[in-house]
Write a protein that holds these residues in place. Structure first.
Motif, PDB file in Angstrom:
ATOM      1  N   LEU A 120       0.829  -1.204   0.000  1.00 54.15           N
ATOM      2  CA  LEU A 120       0.000   0.000   0.000  1.00 54.15           C
ATOM      3  C   LEU A 120       0.866   1.258   0.000  1.00 54.15           C
ATOM      4  O   LEU A 120       0.554   2.247  -0.685  1.00 54.15           O
ATOM      5  CB  LEU A 120      -0.918  -0.023   1.225  1.00 54.15           C
ATOM      6  N   THR A 121       1.964   1.226   0.722  1.00 52.58           N
ATOM      7  CA  THR A 121       2.880   2.373   0.730  1.00 52.58           C
ATOM      8  C   THR A 121       3.476   2.606  -0.656  1.00 52.58           C
ATOM      9  O   THR A 121       3.555   3.748  -1.138  1.00 52.58           O
ATOM     10  CB  THR A 121       4.005   2.134   1.750  1.00 52.58           C
ATOM     11  N   ALA A 122       3.896   1.530  -1.306  1.00 51.87           N
ATOM     12  CA  ALA A 122       4.470   1.660  -2.649  1.00 51.87           C
ATOM     13  C   ALA A 122       3.436   2.176  -3.644  1.00 51.87           C
ATOM     14  O   ALA A 122       3.737   3.012  -4.507  1.00 51.87           O
ATOM     15  CB  ALA A 122       5.017   0.311  -3.105  1.00 51.87           C
ATOM     16  N   VAL A 123       2.212   1.704  -3.526  1.00 52.14           N
ATOM     17  CA  VAL A 123       1.155   2.141  -4.443  1.00 52.14           C
ATOM     18  C   VAL A 123       0.861   3.628  -4.250  1.00 52.14           C
ATOM     19  O   VAL A 123       0.668   4.371  -5.226  1.00 52.14           O
ATOM     20  CB  VAL A 123      -0.106   1.283  -4.219  1.00 52.14           C
ATOM     21  N   ARG A 124       0.832   4.074  -3.017  1.00 50.63           N
ATOM     22  CA  ARG A 124       0.586   5.503  -2.771  1.00 50.63           C
ATOM     23  C   ARG A 124       1.677   6.360  -3.426  1.00 50.63           C
ATOM     24  O   ARG A 124       1.393   7.409  -4.010  1.00 50.63           O
ATOM     25  CB  ARG A 124       0.551   5.774  -1.262  1.00 50.63           C
ATOM     26  N   THR A 125       2.919   5.906  -3.318  1.00 50.61           N
ATOM     27  CA  THR A 125       4.027   6.664  -3.918  1.00 50.61           C
ATOM     28  C   THR A 125       3.865   6.774  -5.429  1.00 50.61           C
ATOM     29  O   THR A 125       3.998   7.860  -6.011  1.00 50.61           O
ATOM     30  CB  THR A 125       5.362   5.982  -3.582  1.00 50.61           C
ATOM     31  N   HIS A 126       3.571   5.670  -6.076  1.00 52.62           N
ATOM     32  CA  HIS A 126       3.447   5.685  -7.533  1.00 52.62           C
ATOM     33  C   HIS A 126       2.176   6.397  -7.987  1.00 52.62           C
ATOM     34  O   HIS A 126       2.160   7.018  -9.062  1.00 52.62           O
ATOM     35  CB  HIS A 126       3.469   4.254  -8.077  1.00 52.62           C
ATOM     36  N   LEU A 127       1.139   6.312  -7.187  1.00 50.91           N
ATOM     37  CA  LEU A 127      -0.076   7.025  -7.575  1.00 50.91           C
ATOM     38  C   LEU A 127       0.125   8.534  -7.438  1.00 50.91           C
ATOM     39  O   LEU A 127      -0.489   9.322  -8.171  1.00 50.91           O
ATOM     40  CB  LEU A 127      -1.258   6.567  -6.717  1.00 50.91           C
ATOM     41  N   GLY A 128       1.002   8.935  -6.511  1.00 56.97           N
ATOM     42  CA  GLY A 128       1.348  10.353  -6.429  1.00 56.97           C
ATOM     43  C   GLY A 128       1.971  10.841  -7.727  1.00 56.97           C
ATOM     44  O   GLY A 128       1.694  11.963  -8.188  1.00 56.97           O
ATOM     45  N   GLU A 129       2.798  10.015  -8.342  1.00 51.48           N
ATOM     46  CA  GLU A 129       3.371  10.372  -9.640  1.00 51.48           C
ATOM     47  C   GLU A 129       2.278  10.508 -10.692  1.00 51.48           C
ATOM     48  O   GLU A 129       2.302  11.433 -11.524  1.00 51.48           O
ATOM     49  CB  GLU A 129       4.371   9.297 -10.073  1.00 51.48           C
ATOM     50  N   ALA A 130       1.296   9.618 -10.655  1.00 52.64           N
ATOM     51  CA  ALA A 130       0.200   9.693 -11.624  1.00 52.64           C
ATOM     52  C   ALA A 130      -0.592  10.984 -11.453  1.00 52.64           C
ATOM     53  O   ALA A 130      -0.979  11.636 -12.441  1.00 52.64           O
ATOM     54  CB  ALA A 130      -0.715   8.478 -11.460  1.00 52.64           C
ATOM     55  N   PHE A 131      -0.836  11.393 -10.216  1.00 54.64           N
ATOM     56  CA  PHE A 131      -1.552  12.651  -9.979  1.00 54.64           C
ATOM     57  C   PHE A 131      -0.741  13.848 -10.476  1.00 54.64           C
ATOM     58  O   PHE A 131      -1.299  14.807 -11.028  1.00 54.64           O
ATOM     59  CB  PHE A 131      -1.872  12.808  -8.487  1.00 54.64           C
ATOM     60  N   VAL A 191      -0.976  -4.830  -7.775  1.00 54.05           N
ATOM     61  CA  VAL A 191      -0.289  -5.024  -6.493  1.00 54.05           C
ATOM     62  C   VAL A 191      -1.293  -5.222  -5.369  1.00 54.05           C
ATOM     63  O   VAL A 191      -1.165  -6.132  -4.539  1.00 54.05           O
ATOM     64  CB  VAL A 191       0.641  -3.829  -6.193  1.00 54.05           C
ATOM     65  N   LEU A 192      -2.305  -4.393  -5.337  1.00 54.72           N
ATOM     66  CA  LEU A 192      -3.288  -4.496  -4.260  1.00 54.72           C
ATOM     67  C   LEU A 192      -4.107  -5.778  -4.379  1.00 54.72           C
ATOM     68  O   LEU A 192      -4.468  -6.389  -3.361  1.00 54.72           O
ATOM     69  CB  LEU A 192      -4.202  -3.268  -4.270  1.00 54.72           C
ATOM     70  N   ASP A 193      -4.402  -6.197  -5.610  1.00 57.41           N
ATOM     71  CA  ASP A 193      -5.114  -7.470  -5.789  1.00 57.41           C
ATOM     72  C   ASP A 193      -4.292  -8.630  -5.225  1.00 57.41           C
ATOM     73  O   ASP A 193      -4.818  -9.508  -4.526  1.00 57.41           O
ATOM     74  CB  ASP A 193      -5.385  -7.717  -7.279  1.00 57.41           C
ATOM     75  N   GLU A 194      -3.007  -8.629  -5.549  1.00 56.71           N
ATOM     76  CA  GLU A 194      -2.140  -9.722  -5.100  1.00 56.71           C
ATOM     77  C   GLU A 194      -2.013  -9.750  -3.581  1.00 56.71           C
ATOM     78  O   GLU A 194      -2.134 -10.810  -2.955  1.00 56.71           O
ATOM     79  CB  GLU A 194      -0.756  -9.554  -5.733  1.00 56.71           C
ATOM     80  N   ARG A 195      -1.796  -8.585  -2.974  1.00 53.53           N
ATOM     81  CA  ARG A 195      -1.570  -8.555  -1.528  1.00 53.53           C
ATOM     82  C   ARG A 195      -2.857  -8.835  -0.742  1.00 53.53           C
ATOM     83  O   ARG A 195      -2.818  -9.511   0.290  1.00 53.53           O
ATOM     84  CB  ARG A 195      -0.995  -7.192  -1.122  1.00 53.53           C
ATOM     85  N   THR A 196      -3.977  -8.337  -1.206  1.00 56.79           N
ATOM     86  CA  THR A 196      -5.224  -8.571  -0.466  1.00 56.79           C
ATOM     87  C   THR A 196      -5.716 -10.008  -0.624  1.00 56.79           C
ATOM     88  O   THR A 196      -6.264 -10.588   0.319  1.00 56.79           O
ATOM     89  CB  THR A 196      -6.323  -7.603  -0.938  1.00 56.79           C
ATOM     90  N   SER A 197      -5.502 -10.595  -1.814  1.00 58.84           N
ATOM     91  CA  SER A 197      -5.942 -11.984  -2.000  1.00 58.84           C
ATOM     92  C   SER A 197      -5.146 -12.933  -1.109  1.00 58.84           C
ATOM     93  O   SER A 197      -5.665 -13.963  -0.665  1.00 58.84           O
ATOM     94  CB  SER A 197      -5.795 -12.388  -3.463  1.00 58.84           C
ATOM     95  N   ALA A 198      -3.874 -12.590  -0.851  1.00 59.14           N
ATOM     96  CA  ALA A 198      -3.058 -13.434   0.021  1.00 59.14           C
ATOM     97  C   ALA A 198      -3.585 -13.438   1.453  1.00 59.14           C
ATOM     98  O   ALA A 198      -3.390 -14.409   2.196  1.00 59.14           O
ATOM     99  CB  ALA A 198      -1.610 -12.950  -0.002  1.00 59.14           C
ATOM    100  N   LEU A 199      -4.254 -12.369   1.848  1.00 55.63           N
ATOM    101  CA  LEU A 199      -4.783 -12.277   3.214  1.00 55.63           C
ATOM    102  C   LEU A 199      -6.248 -12.680   3.312  1.00 55.63           C
ATOM    103  O   LEU A 199      -6.774 -12.806   4.419  1.00 55.63           O
ATOM    104  CB  LEU A 199      -4.645 -10.838   3.732  1.00 55.63           C
TER     105      LEU A 199
END
Length: 448
Positions: A64-75, A109-117
């Motif tokens: 989630l931290t990595a996704v926030r960083t990359h989504l900041g670039e998208a914004f 990324v979020l699909d992979e990490r959430t499905s594991a849990l």
């Protein structure tokens, strides 16, 4: 013609503009979806941490931290598309493509990490139900333990301790596991009530695993009786077949291998216990199967040998003597003309010498002095000896070619050799030998 090309260019520009507009729309939609997904996943992470603890959710938190960083670039890229600075169509196209790429990556990324849990979270939510199920399973399995003990006692009257070793202690071990499962379930319940969800989940997993292992141990006791009866039935059939195999084998071509296999099978049959004696049908079955397989292999080898005559000892001895003579000649010629001999001849000689050494190892003694070679080794020994002779002859041929090509030629056309005629031939041979020795010694001196 100019109007045609102008029209075509306008159509291509319109098509590209439509594609750019579609890409910009996709970028905006993807950005909204990814941002919303981050918000939802943040809520899921909070719940997962409450249920599973921070250690179990570390991967999702990092993702989630990595996704926030990359989504900041998208914004930031999207902001550049809408600021006051004019942009070219290519710049807009590149930014929008990058926005779509970043958003797709974030979703993956979020699909992979959430499905594991997902399974762990579902299990945590069902913890009270699972605890109740564990206790119910413990009660059912504990009721099977007396029957399992009776089964082991009954089997002990029929089978040897070695055969029963794999299940004899199963009832006692199952009882211990069930006690541990009950204790772990109680620990999970108390830790859950105290808010220690991570410890509660660990205790719950230990409890469920103990129940599974206890059930497997009790099932093994019941299955053993069935498998032992099946092994006894199979053993009786194999004993009958083995006795018939011995009779057939005695009629096959005689060889030491067949006789040894017959002896081993007869020994296996003789070792079977008498009726009424505690037995180990599994071990006996394995031994008979192994002996039968050995007999089959020995008979097959004997039949193959009978179809292919064994070389007489004298033929093998002649092949070895011929190989040694060929090898000696090749060695002498190459040693006497070292400066003229190339790599091919030397390679053939080295390979011939290697196989000759292997032949001694194969026979377990010096092949040159061997007076007895058993039948099982003769064919291979002859093949190796012939290979030695062939390679030595080839080395000699290549060496002679190298010597001939290295001899000095008569500059006055007086025929072979330096003096011409018969004398020149003799001088040529001596010159080649001496020249080889001289050149070889010079080269040896250079490279030593």
């Amino acid at each position: 013609m100019a109007g045609f090309w102008g029209k075509r260019k306008r159509e291509e520009e319109q098509q590209l503009q439509a594609q750019d507009a579609d890409l910009a729309k996709r970028a905006g939609t993807a950005l909204v979806a990814a941002d919303e997904r981050i918000r939802v996943t943040t809520d899921e992470l909070a719940f997962a941490e409450a249920e599973l603890g921070p250690e179990a959710t570390a991967d999702l938190r990092e993702g989630l931290t990595a996704v926030r960083t990359h989504l900041g670039e998208a914004f930031r890229l999207n902001q550049l598309n809408h600021d006051e600075i004019p942009d070219t169509a290519e710049e807009l196209r590149t930014r929008n493509a990058r926005i779509v790429q970043l958003c797709d990556w974030a979703e993956d990324v979020l699909d992979e990490r959430t499905s594991a849990l997902a399974e762990k979270i579902a299990r945590a939510r069902r913890a009270p139900e699972i605890i109740a199920g564990v206790r119910g399973d413990v009660a059912l399995l504990r009721a099977r333990i007396p029957q399992a003990r009776d089964t082991v006692e009954r089997l002990a009257a029929r089978y040897s301790p070695e055969a029963l070793a794999q299940v004899q202690s199963n009832p006692a071990e199952a009882e211990q596991l069930l006690g541990f499962a009950e204790h772990s379930a109680s620990v999970a319940e108390r830790r859950r009530e105290a808010g220690q969800r991570e410890q509660a989940n660990l205790a719950l997993e230990a409890s469920a695993e103990s129940v599974r292992r206890a059930a497997a141990l009790l099932d093994a006791v019941e299955n053993f009786e069935v498998e032992a009866l099946r092994a006894e039935s199979t053993l009786a059939a194999i004993v009958e077949d083995s006795r018939g195999d011995v009779v057939v084998a005695l009629k096959e071509p005689h060889s030491p291998g067949v006789q040894k296999a017959i002896d081993e099978l007869q020994a296996a049959l003789a070792s079977l216990p008498a009726a009424g004696v505690n037995t180990d049908p599994f071990t006996q079955l394995d031994r008979l199967r192994e002996a039968n397989s050995g007999l089959d292999a020995a008979i097959a080898a004997a039949r193959e040998r009978a179809a292919r005559p064994i070389p007489p000892l004298e033929h093998v001895r002649h092949a070895i003597d011929d190989a040694d003579r060929q090898l000696a000649v090749a060695r002498d010629v190459i040693a006497g003309h070292r400066g003229w001999i190339g790599a091919d001849a030397r390679t053939r000689l080295a390979e011939s010498e290697r196989i000759r050494i292997d032949l001694d190892h194969f026979l377990g003694r010096s092949a040159a002095t061997a007076t007895v070679i058993d039948e099982d080794h003769r064919e291979q020994a002859m093949a190796m000896a012939r290979r030695v002779a062939y390679l030595a002859a080839e080395a000699l041929h290549l060496a002679r070619r190298d010597i001939d090509s290295s001899r000095p030629q008569d500059p006055w056309g007086g025929g072979p050799g330096w003096g011409g005629g018969r004398r020149g031939g003799g001088g040529d041979m001596m010159g080649g030998i001496l020249g080889g020795l001289v050149i070889g010694s010079v080269l040896d001196g250079i490279f030593d």
